[in-house]
Design a protein around this motif. Structure first.
Motif, PDB file in Angstrom:
ATOM      1  N   GLN A  22       0.784  -1.098  -0.013  1.00 55.70           N
ATOM      2  CA  GLN A  22       0.070   0.055   0.003  1.00 55.70           C
ATOM      3  C   GLN A  22       0.853   1.282  -0.028  1.00 55.70           C
ATOM      4  O   GLN A  22       0.463   2.332  -0.584  1.00 55.70           O
ATOM      5  N   THR A  63      -8.622   3.565  -4.096  1.00 50.67           N
ATOM      6  CA  THR A  63      -8.594   2.179  -4.424  1.00 50.67           C
ATOM      7  C   THR A  63      -7.599   1.231  -3.645  1.00 50.67           C
ATOM      8  O   THR A  63      -7.646   0.123  -3.998  1.00 50.67           O
ATOM      9  N   VAL A  64      -6.794   1.802  -3.183  1.00 54.55           N
ATOM     10  CA  VAL A  64      -5.500   0.969  -2.492  1.00 54.55           C
ATOM     11  C   VAL A  64      -5.742   1.285  -0.886  1.00 54.55           C
ATOM     12  O   VAL A  64      -5.534   0.241  -0.237  1.00 54.55           O
ATOM     13  N   LYS A  69     -10.350  -4.421   3.454  1.00 52.42           N
ATOM     14  CA  LYS A  69      -9.480  -5.591   2.893  1.00 52.42           C
ATOM     15  C   LYS A  69     -10.373  -6.606   1.991  1.00 52.42           C
ATOM     16  O   LYS A  69      -9.717  -7.007   0.993  1.00 52.42           O
ATOM     17  N   ARG A  72     -10.186  -4.813  -1.104  1.00 51.30           N
ATOM     18  CA  ARG A  72      -9.154  -4.772  -1.681  1.00 51.30           C
ATOM     19  C   ARG A  72      -8.548  -6.027  -2.220  1.00 51.30           C
ATOM     20  O   ARG A  72      -7.466  -6.070  -3.417  1.00 51.30           O
ATOM     21  N   ILE A  78      -9.204  -4.910  -7.863  1.00 50.02           N
ATOM     22  CA  ILE A  78      -7.544  -4.771  -7.993  1.00 50.02           C
ATOM     23  C   ILE A  78      -7.223  -4.390  -9.515  1.00 50.02           C
ATOM     24  O   ILE A  78      -6.317  -3.734  -9.769  1.00 50.02           O
ATOM     25  N   SER A  81      -8.088  -0.881 -10.007  1.00 44.11           N
ATOM     26  CA  SER A  81      -6.945   0.056  -9.353  1.00 44.11           C
ATOM     27  C   SER A  81      -5.654   0.071 -10.392  1.00 44.11           C
ATOM     28  O   SER A  81      -5.241   1.133 -10.422  1.00 44.11           O
ATOM     29  N   GLN A 109       1.286  -3.903  -8.645  1.00 45.67           N
ATOM     30  CA  GLN A 109      -0.028  -4.047  -8.691  1.00 45.67           C
ATOM     31  C   GLN A 109      -0.319  -5.205  -9.715  1.00 45.67           C
ATOM     32  O   GLN A 109      -1.271  -5.801  -9.300  1.00 45.67           O
TER      33      GLN A 109
END
Length: 407
Positions: A22, A63-64, A69, A72, A78, A81, A109
């Motif tokens: 992150q 988005t991060v 969680k 995310r 994912i 993002s 990412q």
């Protein structure tokens, strides 16, 4: 001792991995921004660049950083993002090529994309942009020097992908290793608990067995002896007029009383192995063997193998009593010329072997002595084996768990 084995490093590193994933885009963005602002030619378009940086920071937060969680870890989230970050990084590179530093976060990412072909495609897209954008864009780079950029992009994609697969495999193996180690430690703790429970049960069963054994022994020895004494005294009373006969019965009663006294002392002595209060088990067995050898006039060789260590008192007492009983049997029945006593320490068990070169026997007769030895071993979840043949001597082998004296 390896203070930092791979599984230990992974165990310490893994809880921080999510936080680093992150934080890394922010760190790379700050570095790229600082380096870019240090170059004078970036100032004319600074407002637009700052607006793109602000939009990038907001996007990363949305988005991060901020999503829970559960969100995310969602595959679609994912992917969204990653695409948004790549688009913003591309826009920043068009303003200043040094923002390719921030685009490096696209690799990290992309590694989170699923399934694997999508992750490889994300790695390829990041490599494609990070190599071609500073050279004027994909069209210019691939038109002017395709032989340079295409191999670089493909090799970089392959290297990152293969490295990721190897890292994932190592991480999985480390995770399995940690799980196996945890299961092994749990099994060892459970085994230690079972051993303690076993000893507790053995002590309880041993008390009952020892009471029964003593009652039988008292009945077979002391009670019969006292009966014989009474019989002789009654006979002496009836033979008062015959002095010779009277004296003979008194002498018999006296002899029986002495025998019973010796038997009573032997029984009391058997309740507690005094030798173990003054010496270690090997020393006590050596002493017992030497004393028996002197009384029986039979050479005894005592040896110890393995690393001697203190064992639980119940185990040491059992091995001492088995040795005494085995040597007693040799004196009574074997007519041996020599005897060997061996105490063997192993990792999980300890074995006592008593061998003689006596007359032997064709079939094991489980009388009181052998049965008592076997019961003593079985109380500790051990075994007693007897091997013999006519003219070939006899071997008695007792094996019990090697439970530490600290248990």
């Amino acid at each position: 001792m390896d203070l930092w084995p791979p599984e230990r490093v992974t165990h310490l590193w893994w809880p921080w991995r999510t936080n680093i994933d992150q934080l890394l885009p922010y760190i790379l963005l700050v570095i790229a921004t600082a380096v870019s602002l240090s170059r004078p030619h970036t100032w004319p378009g600074l407002p637009v660049t700052l607006a793109l940086i602000a939009a990038t920071v907001l996007w990363l937060m949305l988005t991060v950083t901020w999503p829970p969680k559960r969100l995310r870890d969602n595959v679609f989230a994912i992917t969204v993002s990653y695409v948004g970050t790549l688009v913003l990084a591309t826009a920043l590179i068009t303003r200043e090529p040094l923002f390719l530093i921030f685009m490096i976060s696209g690799f990290f990412q992309a590694l989170q994309l699923r399934p694997l072909p999508v992750a490889v495609a994300g790695i390829f897209a990041t490599s494609f942009l990070i190599n071609t954008m500073p050279a004027g864009g994909p069209a210019v780079a691939l038109t002017t020097e395709p032989a340079l950029w295409i191999p670089v992009i493909l090799i970089q994609t392959a290297a990152v992908s293969v490295g990721t697969l190897i890292s994932a495999k190592i991480s999985k193996q480390n995770s399995q290793l940690r799980q196996t180690n945890d299961e092994l430690e749990a099994a060892q703790e459970e085994n230690a608990g079972l051993h303690r429970q076993l000893l507790s049960q053995a002590r309880e069963a041993g008390v009952l067995d020892e009471r029964q054994r003593l009652s039988e022994e008292i009945h077979d020895t002391l009670a019969q002896g006292f009966t014989g004494i009474i019989t002789q005294l009654e006979a002496a009373r009836q033979a008062r007029e015959n002095s010779a006969e009277w004296q003979r019965h008194l002498d018999n009663a006296t002899a029986l009383a002495r025998e019973n006294l010796a038997e009573a002392r032997r029984t009391v002595h058997a309740l507690r192995p005094q030798q173990l209060n003054e010496a270690t088990l090997p020393e006590a067995l050596d002493q017992v063997s030497a004393q028996w050898s002197e009384r029986a006039s039979v050479p005894v060789r005592f040896t110890t193998t393995g690393t001697a260590r203190p064992l639980h008192p119940e185990i040491e007492a059992t091995l001492l009593r088995i040795t005494q009983e085995a040597l007693t049997n040799v004196a009574k029945h074997a007519n041996a010329g020599r005897v060997g006593v061996t105490l063997s320490y192993m990792e999980d068990q300890v074995t006592l072997d008593v061998r003689d070169d006596g007359v032997g026997f064709a079939e094991v007769a489980w009388g009181y002595g052998l049965t008592g030895m076997r019961q003593r071993a079985q109380r500790l979840s051990g075994t007693l084996d007897v091997e013999s043949e006519p003219g070939g001597g006899t071997a008695v082998s007792a094996t019990v768990p090697a439970i530490s004296g600290a248990s």
